[in-house]
Design a protein around this motif. Structure first.
Motif, mmCIF file in Angstrom:
data_model
loop_
_atom_site.group_PDB
_atom_site.id
_atom_site.type_symbol
_atom_site.label_atom_id
_atom_site.label_comp_id
_atom_site.label_asym_id
_atom_site.label_seq_id
_atom_site.Cartn_x
_atom_site.Cartn_y
_atom_site.Cartn_z
ATOM 1 N N GLY A 281 15.850 46.388 -45.977
ATOM 2 C CA GLY A 281 16.172 46.649 -47.377
ATOM 3 C C GLY A 281 17.082 47.828 -47.618
ATOM 4 O O GLY A 281 17.851 47.840 -48.584
ATOM 5 N N ASP A 282 17.028 48.851 -46.746
ATOM 6 C CA ASP A 282 17.887 50.023 -46.981
ATOM 7 C C ASP A 282 18.870 50.266 -45.847
ATOM 8 O O ASP A 282 19.520 51.310 -45.803
ATOM 9 C CB ASP A 282 17.046 51.277 -47.257
ATOM 10 N N GLY A 283 18.999 49.317 -44.925
ATOM 11 C CA GLY A 283 20.086 49.366 -43.953
ATOM 12 C C GLY A 283 19.927 50.353 -42.819
ATOM 13 O O GLY A 283 20.926 50.710 -42.197
ATOM 14 N N ASP A 284 18.688 50.772 -42.506
ATOM 15 C CA ASP A 284 18.547 51.634 -41.334
ATOM 16 C C ASP A 284 17.886 50.914 -40.157
ATOM 17 O O ASP A 284 17.690 51.503 -39.100
ATOM 18 C CB ASP A 284 17.818 52.946 -41.662
ATOM 19 N N ARG A 285 17.557 49.612 -40.339
ATOM 20 C CA ARG A 285 16.982 48.832 -39.238
ATOM 21 C C ARG A 285 17.760 47.531 -39.073
ATOM 22 O O ARG A 285 18.157 46.910 -40.060
ATOM 23 C CB ARG A 285 15.503 48.524 -39.490
ATOM 24 N N ILE A 286 17.953 47.137 -37.820
ATOM 25 C CA ILE A 286 18.768 45.965 -37.506
ATOM 26 C C ILE A 286 17.927 44.891 -36.831
ATOM 27 O O ILE A 286 16.971 45.183 -36.113
ATOM 28 C CB ILE A 286 19.959 46.375 -36.599
ATOM 29 N N GLY A 287 18.288 43.633 -37.088
ATOM 30 C CA GLY A 287 17.737 42.492 -36.370
ATOM 31 C C GLY A 287 18.878 41.721 -35.732
ATOM 32 O O GLY A 287 20.007 41.734 -36.241
ATOM 33 N N LEU A 288 18.609 41.052 -34.614
ATOM 34 C CA LEU A 288 19.664 40.377 -33.860
ATOM 35 C C LEU A 288 19.143 39.033 -33.368
ATOM 36 O O LEU A 288 18.016 38.940 -32.866
ATOM 37 C CB LEU A 288 20.058 41.252 -32.665
#
Length: 460
Positions: A242-249
């Motif tokens: 939601g706030d762009g500090d965690r990534i999924g791949l």
């Protein structure tokens, strides 16, 4: 002295401030946080603070109240506007701000909101957050005239900085999913400037999160991305929280790369440029990650879970890379040492686009194959959870197993390892088990269940 203000007892947490808007968190709390945080900045001879906010419906009101509180202490407040949390970190870093506050509910439900903070270029957490409550409770606050606020855009500079470290060779087909979170606009701008073919999902910021919940650690939230990757015949899919500090791949076959698997690939890249460097990962990460870092000539270190704790440890050790199972990836290699999922995406795409004769799916196939549980969450009252971990630790003294107590207990045996730790943010215990065989995993789960039972808990 100012009028005293008390917060709901649940909102001042270990790493940030978080509550349910209209139930446990109100605009008056935001203003009080601004007054207390501003007081600490002023008493530390600071003059300027940056403020940003995410795409939640309640964020503009909370941001305005927060700014009022900061201005009341005599500070200069630079308002960088709506965007991802790392954009606020970038603003505070490049403007040499004395502090920074992001209004964000992170990956929590739409009704939740909160605040993430930096102070003097370092994470602001734990006892510092409790100090905000103490200052407000006592009314021991600075009230000074001369405070100002102004809107300042860092969007273009931030975008250029993200693009600066892209060094891919071949064009890629990439699907991006912002989950209607705060990174949507920056994600779209970034994709438009990168080579290759780019498909955007849910790039419109919408605090109701109509498509799916913005948390890439939950497989169901990646279903739309996985389908779009297949339809586009893309090599990679990237998701943000939601706030762009965690990534999924995800790879071309729709397989999810978890935090430790992402770190295996990134460690290869960083250690090629920085041989022998220390690389950090949290206690929930696979043993195969720590073994892989060591095999590459790096120095792995297992850390406590928590983005503030890891950023602090990175600064202490000079480690160029760190990561958590939750998808927080921290680059101090060519970057600033904080968790920025958009920057991590650039580094991933650079890496993939430099591979010749192999794809992300090929690399996934070559990763160590292990059998593990997802993160298991066991309900346990806040006042009991740390005591349960202590009880288990005491029972393990006579087990003869290798016990690591960096964060809870992580127990290694011939079958693999299992972990039990108390969550710092919820009334739960967190557990995880991993083995090289299915039979070994079953045995580890049985051992874990057997350790929980005397403390009155059941492994779900």
């Amino acid at each position: 002295m100012s009028a005293a203000h008390s917060f709901h007892p649940t909102i001042l947490r270990e790493y940030d401030i978080r509550g349910i808007v209209g139930e446990t968190l109100f605009a008056a709390d935001a203003e009080a946080i601004g007054r207390a945080f501003g007081t600490l900045v002023v008493r530390n001879q600071g003059r300027m603070v940056c403020v940003g906010y995410d795409g939640r419906l309640s964020s503009p009101e909370l941001e305005a109240a927060l700014v009022r509180g900061l201005v009341s202490t005599g500070l200069e407040v630079r308002r960088v506007g709506r965007g991802p949390t790392p954009m606020l970190y970038y603003a505070a870093q490049t403007m040499a701000a004395d502090g920074g506050i992001m209004v964000t509910g992170s990956h929590n439900p739409p009704t939740h909101n909160g605040f993430k903070m930096v102070f003097g270029g370092k994470p602001f957490f734990a006892g510092q957050i409790q100090e905000l409550g103490r200052l407000n409770g006592s009314g021991d606050l600075e009230m000074r005239s001369g405070g100002t606020s102004a809107e300042v855009s860092v969007r273009d500079d931030y975008l250029e900085r993200l693009l600066h470290d892209y060094d891919g060779i071949r064009p890629l087909t990439v699907v991006w999913d912002a989950g209607n979170g705060a990174s949507g606009e920056m994600m779209a701008a970034l994709a438009a400037r990168l080579p290759g073919r780019h498909v955007l999902l849910n790039e419109v910021i919408d605090g109701r999160f109509p498509a799916h919940h913005p948390d890439p650690t939950e497989p169901e939230n990646l279903e739309q991305l996985i389908k779009a990757v297949a339809e586009a015949k893309a090599e990679v899919g990237i998701a943000f929280d939601g706030d762009g500090d965690r990534i999924g791949l995800v790879d071309a076959k729709g397989r999810i790369l978890w935090g430790d698997q992402m770190m295996m690939l990134l460690a290869e890249d960083v250690l090629r440029e920085r041989p022998g460097a220390m690389i950090l990962a949290d206690v929930k990460a696979s043993k195969s990650l720590f073994d892989h870092i060591a095999a590459l000539g790096g120095r792995p270190e297992m850390c406590r879970t928590g983005h503030s704790l890891i950023k602090t440890r990175m600064a202490e050790t000079g480690a160029p890379l760190a990561g958590e199972m939750s998808g927080h990836i921290f680059f101090a290699d060519r970057y600033y040492g904080y968790d920025d999922a958009l920057y991590a995406a650039v580094r991933f795409l650079s890496l993939i686009a430099r591979w010749t004769g192999q794809t992300l799916a090929d690399r996934y196939d070559a990763l160590p194959q292990v059998f593990n549980t997802p993160e298991l969450r066991i309900d346990c009252p806040d006042e009991r959870k740390f005591a349960v971990v202590a009880e288990v630790k005491e029972r393990l003294v006579t087990s003869g197993d290798d016990v690591c107590c960096v964060d809870g207990v992580r127990v290694s045996s011939a079958d693999g390892w299992w972990l039990l730790r108390a969550s710092n943010t919820q009334a739960v215990l967190v557990a995880r088990c991993e083995s090289t065989t299915e039979a070994g995993l079953a045995r580890l789960k049985q051992i874990l269940a057997g350790q929980l039972e005397p403390s009155g808990l059941v492994l779900g």
